[in-house]
Design an enzyme around this catalytic site. Sequence first.
Site, mmCIF file in Angstrom:
data_model
loop_
_atom_site.group_PDB
_atom_site.id
_atom_site.type_symbol
_atom_site.label_atom_id
_atom_site.label_comp_id
_atom_site.label_asym_id
_atom_site.label_seq_id
_atom_site.Cartn_x
_atom_site.Cartn_y
_atom_site.Cartn_z
ATOM 1 N N ASN A 114 -6.733 5.450 7.926
ATOM 2 C CA ASN A 114 -5.244 5.668 7.420
ATOM 3 C C ASN A 114 -5.539 5.358 5.837
ATOM 4 O OD1 ASN A 114 -5.458 2.530 8.377
ATOM 5 N ND2 ASN A 114 -3.966 1.933 7.059
ATOM 6 N N ASP A 115 -4.750 4.591 5.093
ATOM 7 C CA ASP A 115 -4.788 4.626 3.637
ATOM 8 C C ASP A 115 -6.181 4.916 2.924
ATOM 9 O OD1 ASP A 115 -2.682 3.143 4.721
ATOM 10 O OD2 ASP A 115 -2.944 1.065 3.577
ATOM 11 N N PHE A 169 -8.317 -4.837 5.018
ATOM 12 C CA PHE A 169 -7.161 -4.236 4.578
ATOM 13 C C PHE A 169 -7.098 -3.511 3.193
ATOM 14 C CE2 PHE A 169 -3.487 -5.623 7.640
ATOM 15 C CZ PHE A 169 -4.100 -5.255 8.600
ATOM 16 N N ARG A 181 -0.370 -8.322 0.475
ATOM 17 C CA ARG A 181 -1.404 -7.299 0.405
ATOM 18 C C ARG A 181 -1.625 -6.221 -0.431
ATOM 19 N NH1 ARG A 181 1.477 -6.579 5.199
ATOM 20 N NH2 ARG A 181 2.400 -4.523 5.522
ATOM 21 N N ASP A 182 -2.666 -5.551 -0.417
ATOM 22 C CA ASP A 182 -3.112 -4.277 -1.115
ATOM 23 C C ASP A 182 -2.878 -4.352 -2.461
ATOM 24 O OD1 ASP A 182 -2.698 -3.398 1.527
ATOM 25 O OD2 ASP A 182 -0.522 -2.624 1.462
ATOM 26 N N GLU A 217 4.349 -2.131 0.655
ATOM 27 C CA GLU A 217 3.083 -1.914 0.508
ATOM 28 C C GLU A 217 2.479 -1.199 -0.405
ATOM 29 O OE1 GLU A 217 2.408 -2.179 5.601
ATOM 30 O OE2 GLU A 217 2.743 -0.225 4.767
ATOM 31 N N TRP A 240 3.513 6.174 9.730
ATOM 32 C CA TRP A 240 3.314 5.312 10.931
ATOM 33 C C TRP A 240 4.387 5.506 11.951
ATOM 34 C CZ3 TRP A 240 -0.996 2.859 11.375
ATOM 35 C CH2 TRP A 240 -1.603 2.222 10.317
#
Length: 533
Positions: free
Chosen positions: A56-57, A113, A187-188, A239, A334
């Site tokens: 994914n990312d 992550f 996060r991120d 996010e 998603w």
Amino acid sequence: MTKIAIKKHAKLLLCTIGLLTLFNCKESSVSDKKAYTEEELYRPNLHFTPKKGWTNDPNGMFYYNGYYHLFFQHYPDSNVWGPMHWGHAISTDMVRWTEKPIAIYPDEKGYIFSGSAIVDLKNTSGFGSLKNPPIVAMFTYHDPKKEKTGEPGVQSQGIAYSLDEGLTWKKYEKNPVVEFPSIKDFRDPKMTWDNIHKQWLMVLAAGNKTIFYSSKNLKDWEKLSDFGENIGAHGGVWECPDFFPMMVNGKDEYKWVLLLSINPGGPNGGSATQYFVGDFDGKTFVLDKTFAKDIENKKGIWIDYGKDNYAGVTWSNISETDGRKLFVGWMSNWEYANKVPTEKWRGSMTIPRELSLFEENGHYKVASLPIRELLNYASKTIKKDVIRIKDNKTVLFDKSLLDFSSLDIQFTLDNLKKDIYTFSISNSANNVVSFGLNKKENYFFIDRKKSGDLSFSDDFAKQISKAPFSGDFNKIDIRIIVDKTSIEVFYDNGKTVMTEIFFSDKPMEQFYVTKGNSDFKIENLTINQLNLN
Ligand code: FRU
């Protein structure tokens, strides 16, 4: 080993030691290639995909010593999301990628992550030396055990460093470096060197807002401020932020831009990335006043209105002489990412894009266009100055002229009226992907309702995707990147973008335009066949 595999291996060995004729050896490689393409039916030509497994990312992108690095959320053991690793790939031009060994593995503190990486040129962290500056990455630790038990502190930020230009990484023994146990979605982290206020900056997503931090040594982080509660789109959790200054095109002025992905709540369903433009005094981000009104009116302003550009962020350490803001996103959503019909691998990146900031009558807009390096791969160019469109359907070109699995198409439309202008790529299996402008109701669109395999998800082609426009123009330029399984449409110099994937039953074969009542003109049509082989 099967009989066929044994035969293949024996033949390869004979070829290698030169005991078979050239013809025989050649024949073997052609049929291998055919088997590969059949097996890899949907693997794109122009877009990064992992060799195997899930992605994914995009994560931790930096440039150093001639290489663009791309890390990515990766689960190598399956084609669905799972315990996250950071995969790694490098490129000299962001077009042709070489996958490297996995960079960061999950450990007892959790999955790895999304996050970012910077080149610590002055060795502020002390992890390296001035001679061999460390690359420092910050990622989110996601602890699945705490998630299960409902304990606080599921997500925290850890750092790791590399002394060999990103190839191997050592996690910092005092991790985590940033915690906020009471916030579940935390996060991120995206780090940037803030050259204006001379500080390391970090922004991360915390539920329904972003929090800004600063640091002197990349290990100790101090909270500066937060931004975003009740501002912009909030249809889902926030996010993958990114935060950086940009010069305004053609002006001696800069503004700060915040990219922010949300899931769900995108303009056409599922996940998407919005942006904000404003000012930053080294501590607090304040929205530009007109921009604040614009996002209220439009319910968010998006870097891409298509369904398949998510979690995109920018490369760090691009040289001042280059000066570009280079962006790449994850080309999925998603809503259906875990179900798209690929087997060996799942998930790909968008075409890397150059971002720029425009100001028109006090309104700021971030535009994105494909990186210029893409056209270095043009193997054939077709140009036409003017095409007058008078018939209801006009075929512009087909597979006898160009291969639809890697095209860059550019043109200008002129003489536009209050009408509908539809461009389509199609094949003889009756698969069609359409895009264009509805100038009656003022929106751009992509329609993949008949694009091929839709069976894997009801959300994939539930509706036509739309991007609003103001309508006060009669001329517009359009650029389209077509790959085997995706279309990326850049309207008005990239001021509105739409990216969508599709899974046609066979390769696309024809490009045509259909019109409503009024005639119009296509000008400066340039089609480049791109060839990465
Ligand atoms: C965005 C995201 C991030 C998270 C990562 C996990 O797509 O949900 O917020 O870090 O994916 O793989």
